[in-house]
Design a protein around this motif. Structure first.
Motif, PDB file in Angstrom:
ATOM      1  N   ASP A  97       2.604 -21.481  10.274  1.00 32.93           N
ATOM      2  CA  ASP A  97       4.151 -21.837  10.916  1.00 32.93           C
ATOM      3  C   ASP A  97       4.222 -21.829  12.220  1.00 32.93           C
ATOM      4  OD1 ASP A  97       3.904 -18.820  11.150  1.00 32.93           O
ATOM      5  OD2 ASP A  97       5.871 -18.570  10.372  1.00 32.93           O
ATOM      6  N   ALA A  98       3.629 -21.086  12.897  1.00 32.97           N
ATOM      7  CA  ALA A  98       3.887 -21.059  14.347  1.00 32.97           C
ATOM      8  C   ALA A  98       2.869 -22.285  14.788  1.00 32.97           C
ATOM      9  CB  ALA A  98       3.273 -19.728  14.886  1.00 32.97           C
ATOM     10  N   ILE A 101       4.606 -25.617  14.472  1.00 35.07           N
ATOM     11  CA  ILE A 101       5.358 -25.728  15.536  1.00 35.07           C
ATOM     12  C   ILE A 101       4.943 -26.301  16.785  1.00 35.07           C
ATOM     13  CG2 ILE A 101       7.078 -24.829  17.245  1.00 35.07           C
ATOM     14  CD1 ILE A 101       7.934 -22.818  14.651  1.00 35.07           C
ATOM     15  N   ASP A 375       8.301 -13.221  16.960  1.00 34.67           N
ATOM     16  CA  ASP A 375       8.611 -14.241  15.998  1.00 34.67           C
ATOM     17  C   ASP A 375       8.436 -15.467  16.600  1.00 34.67           C
ATOM     18  OD1 ASP A 375      11.070 -14.731  17.293  1.00 34.67           O
ATOM     19  OD2 ASP A 375      12.202 -13.744  15.698  1.00 34.67           O
ATOM     20  N   ILE A 376       8.695 -16.490  15.747  1.00 29.74           N
ATOM     21  CA  ILE A 376       8.565 -17.889  16.490  1.00 29.74           C
ATOM     22  C   ILE A 376       9.546 -18.472  17.366  1.00 29.74           C
ATOM     23  CG2 ILE A 376       7.286 -19.066  14.400  1.00 29.74           C
ATOM     24  CD1 ILE A 376      10.069 -20.007  13.561  1.00 29.74           C
ATOM     25  N   ASP A 377      10.840 -17.380  17.699  1.00 26.91           N
ATOM     26  CA  ASP A 377      11.555 -17.758  18.734  1.00 26.91           C
ATOM     27  C   ASP A 377      11.169 -16.651  19.870  1.00 26.91           C
ATOM     28  OD1 ASP A 377      13.068 -19.912  17.936  1.00 26.91           O
ATOM     29  OD2 ASP A 377      13.893 -18.659  16.483  1.00 26.91           O
ATOM     30  N   VAL A 401       1.809 -14.540  18.747  1.00 32.91           N
ATOM     31  CA  VAL A 401       2.880 -15.188  18.029  1.00 32.91           C
ATOM     32  C   VAL A 401       2.261 -15.651  16.577  1.00 32.91           C
ATOM     33  CG1 VAL A 401       2.604 -17.335  19.446  1.00 32.91           C
ATOM     34  CG2 VAL A 401       4.718 -17.111  17.853  1.00 32.91           C
ATOM     35  N   PHE A 420       5.991 -22.132  24.145  1.00 32.17           N
ATOM     36  CA  PHE A 420       6.548 -21.039  23.661  1.00 32.17           C
ATOM     37  C   PHE A 420       7.726 -20.311  24.735  1.00 32.17           C
ATOM     38  CE2 PHE A 420       3.774 -21.536  20.163  1.00 32.17           C
ATOM     39  CZ  PHE A 420       4.639 -21.122  19.187  1.00 32.17           C
ATOM     40  N   ARG A 423      10.614 -22.441  24.395  1.00 36.20           N
ATOM     41  CA  ARG A 423      11.225 -21.938  23.023  1.00 36.20           C
ATOM     42  C   ARG A 423      12.080 -20.774  23.362  1.00 36.20           C
ATOM     43  NH1 ARG A 423      10.386 -24.060  17.998  1.00 36.20           N
ATOM     44  NH2 ARG A 423      11.090 -22.240  17.061  1.00 36.20           N
TER      45      ARG A 423
END
Ligand code: FAD
Length: 594
Positions: A97-98, A101, A375-377, A401, A420, A423
């Motif tokens: 998932d990361a 992105i 996490d992804i944020d 991440v 990131f 982000r």
């Protein structure tokens, strides 16, 4: 919790607290991750950036080869191809998932740099120039190496870092250059700021913040031969551990194939991307034996193991611990235009003119795939899995991440740090829009930091910090390098415990406050002891070979038991472990060949 009162501890214990600073956001680290986040958050909020070195001396500025993005400026490319390469490069440990992105947003991030004024190299048509890099391929690995790494000659990091610094100055980001973060203030799951030492003026400063971001970079300095700057001592990892938080996948340490012999200074993969060869004592391009299709442009873990095998089996140059990186056939024009820094470094550090002679090289400790779980944020996770610490973020090399899994592809790190970082900046803005008040600062906020400085400044033992640091680096290189095995790792764990005991008995020559590098080196060494134990213990536990973690006693990848992330905490003298699953979306694990 009683409120922090700076007056109450002023000059108590002999360590002055000079001031308490308040900013909405306090960022530690002025590399690409820290400054890209600062650019984002400073559009709306009051942002401070601390860096223990002058901001533009951060290690990001030393990056040479490029930043990955499927811009397709010179040939067909797609984010799906970039994703496949990154997942395969990670030996299937990267969280997909990361990764998705990252590869999807990469072109946006690179074009933003262009619009900020970053002086990229250009194609004839005026587009951003791109070059080949290890592990980046066409058509889901079916085609050859692809032009994906966007570059500014072989000084890409320098160009990106200075661009960000200028935008930060324009946005009135408040810099605290040469401030050394000593401790993080986390209470009841809420981050409240941090404590730092003013390197130039001396003294402890408390930073009270609604949000803190760590972009503190890597820790290559725990190895003898490393490409990393002296400042890369992994401070952020230690500060996180000391705040009771875990670290993820610390056993995965990247060794870059081509460091200059003896110093470890980097010869960028751009050298091979532009067509350089690796040869052994017999003049063979030995990569033929290890990666017949991708040759020198196989991923780093594989090329480093191949070089080390050549050396171990006596085919190093003259039987010595190095091989050659040969650029002569590229010609003087290409070398001076595209690889000028490599030419300069080889000349300055080895007196080798790479237009006329091959460069002696050996693998060098380069990059940390593991780090602070986010996490992804980029929110730091207390349990390493899903529960965030309110107001604490991490991005770049210090964070995990995990887009690189077991092995990072070249040029994906400048991308990760910038992307990131950006982000994280956006996530912090969202958080601050909902957070009006500063969290309470506890009365003991600065105690741990003050006690540490006081302990070092009054150290009256007999051991030298420099000598222990050298021994730690030698021992890590010998026991936890490219090839590992259970016996060596266990021996190393014991040796590290012995060294740490000696560390408690250090002597210090300089007891002054201003520009006291004796003090800072001792504190950095203390940080290293905190996390090297996790690298070794994690490597011992992981009984398989995956990516950069290569166990000679467990040579195969074991997806059944080990397709999972390691989480490790330091509780007292003990290291405690937990595990979490890898996020797999598009690409199922397969045998990894190149
Ligand atoms: C020689 C070299 C070449 C590379 N080339 C490439 C490349 O071509 N492409 C690529 O993708 N990747 C490359 N990499 C990797 C990449 O450069 C790094 O992973 C990335 O730049 C890290 O960025 P960062 O922002 O996370 O940290 P860094 O740029 O390392 O910055 C860390 C910051 O944290 C600060 N800091 C740390 N501890 C403290 C403390 N206690 N108190 C205050 N401040 C602190 C430092 O002062 C610094 O400002 C290269 C790495 C090296 C070493």
């Amino acid at each position: 919790m009683t409120n922090f009162d700076p007056e109450s501890i002023h000059d108590v214990k002999g360590v002055p607290v000079h001031s308490v600073h308040r900013h909405d956001v306090v960022i530690v680290g002025a590399g690409l991750a820290g400054m890209r986040a600062a650019v984002e958050a400073s559009a709306e909020f009051d942002v401070a950036v601390l860096s223990k070195v002058f901001p533009t001396r951060s290690h990001s500025g030393g990056a040479q080869g490029g930043i990955a993005a499927s811009l397709a400026n010179e040939e067909e490319d797609h984010w799906e191809w970039h994703m496949f390469d990154t997942v395969k490069g990670s030996d299937y440990l990267g969280d997909q998932d990361a990764i998705e992105i990252m590869v999807k947003e990469a072109p946006v991030v690179v074009r933003e740099f262009e619009h900020m004024g970053c002086p990229f190299s250009r194609t004839r048509e005026g587009r951003i120039a791109q070059r080949k890099f290890g592990g980046h391929t066409k058509d889901f690995g079916k085609g050859g190496p692809i032009l994906r790494a966007c570059y500014a000659a072989d000084r890409t990091g320098h160009a990106l870092l200075h661009t960000l610094y200028e935008v930060c100055v324009h946005n009135r980001v408040r810099f605290y250059p040469e401030f050394f973060a000593l401790s993080l203030i986390v209470r009841d799951g809420v981050c409240r700021g941090l404590v730092a030492w003013d390197v130039i003026g001396g003294g402890v400063h408390v930073f009270h913040a609604k949000a803190v971001l760590f972009g503190t970079g890597g820790y290559g300095q725990v190895y003898r031969i490393t490409s990393n700057a002296l400042a890369n001592s992994g401070d952020g990892l230690s500060l996180s551990l000391r705040a009771g938080l875990p670290l993820e996948d610390m056993e995965f340490v990247q060794f870059h194939p081509t460091g200059l012999y003896q110093s470890g200074i980097l010869v960028s993969e751009a050298a091979r991307g532009e067509g350089g060869y690796l040869t052994n004592d017999k003049g063979e391009r030995f990569m033929e034996r290890y990666a017949p299709q991708k040759m020198e442009l196989a991923p780093r873990d594989l090329v480093s193991r191949s070089i080390q095998t050549e050396i171990n089996e006596g085919r190093g140059i003259g039987g010595g611990p190095y091989v050659h990186c040969d650029l002569r056939h590229l010609g003087a024009d290409k070398i001076m235009k595209l690889l000028p820094q490599i030419h300069e470094l080889a000349w300055k550090f080895l007196h080798v003119d790479c237009i006329k002679e091959p460069i002696p090289i050996q693998p060098t400790a380069h990059y940390s795939m593991g780090g602070i779980p986010v996490d992804i944020d980029c929110r730091v996770l207390i349990d390493g899995k899903s529960k965030p610490v309110a107001g604490f973020y991490a991005a770049g090399e210090c964070a995990c991440v995990s887009v690189h899994g077991g092995n990072r592809l070249g040029t994906n790190s400048l991308l990760e740090a910038s992307l990131f970082g950006r982000r994280a900046g956006k996530a912090i803005v969202r958080f601050l829009r909902e957070t009006r008040d500063f969290p309470e600062l506890p009365s003991d906020a600065a105690d741990a930091a003050i006690a540490e400085v006081e302990r070092v400044l009054s150290a009256g033992g007999s051991e030298s910090v420099g000598a222990i640091r050298t021994e730690l680096k030698d021992k890590m290189s010998a026991g936890c390098g490219i090839f590992r095995d259970g016996g060596k790792l266990e021996k190393l764990a014991g040796e590290l415990r012995g060294l740490e005991k000696r560390f408690r008995n250090i002597k210090i020559d300089d007891r002054s406050e201003k520009f006291n590098y004796d003090l800072l080196e001792a504190i950095e060494l203390g940080h290293m002891f905190d996390f090297v134990e996790l690298i070794v213990a994690g490597a011992l536990k992981r009984q398989e070979s995956r990516g950069a973690h290569s166990r000679t006693d467990f040579p195969d990848r074991d997806d059944e038991k080990w397709l999972r992330h390691t989480l490790a905490w330091k509780r007292g003298e003990k290291v405690e472990f937990d595990y979490k699953p890898v996020t797999i979306t598009r690409f199922q694990p397969k045998t990894r060949t190149y």
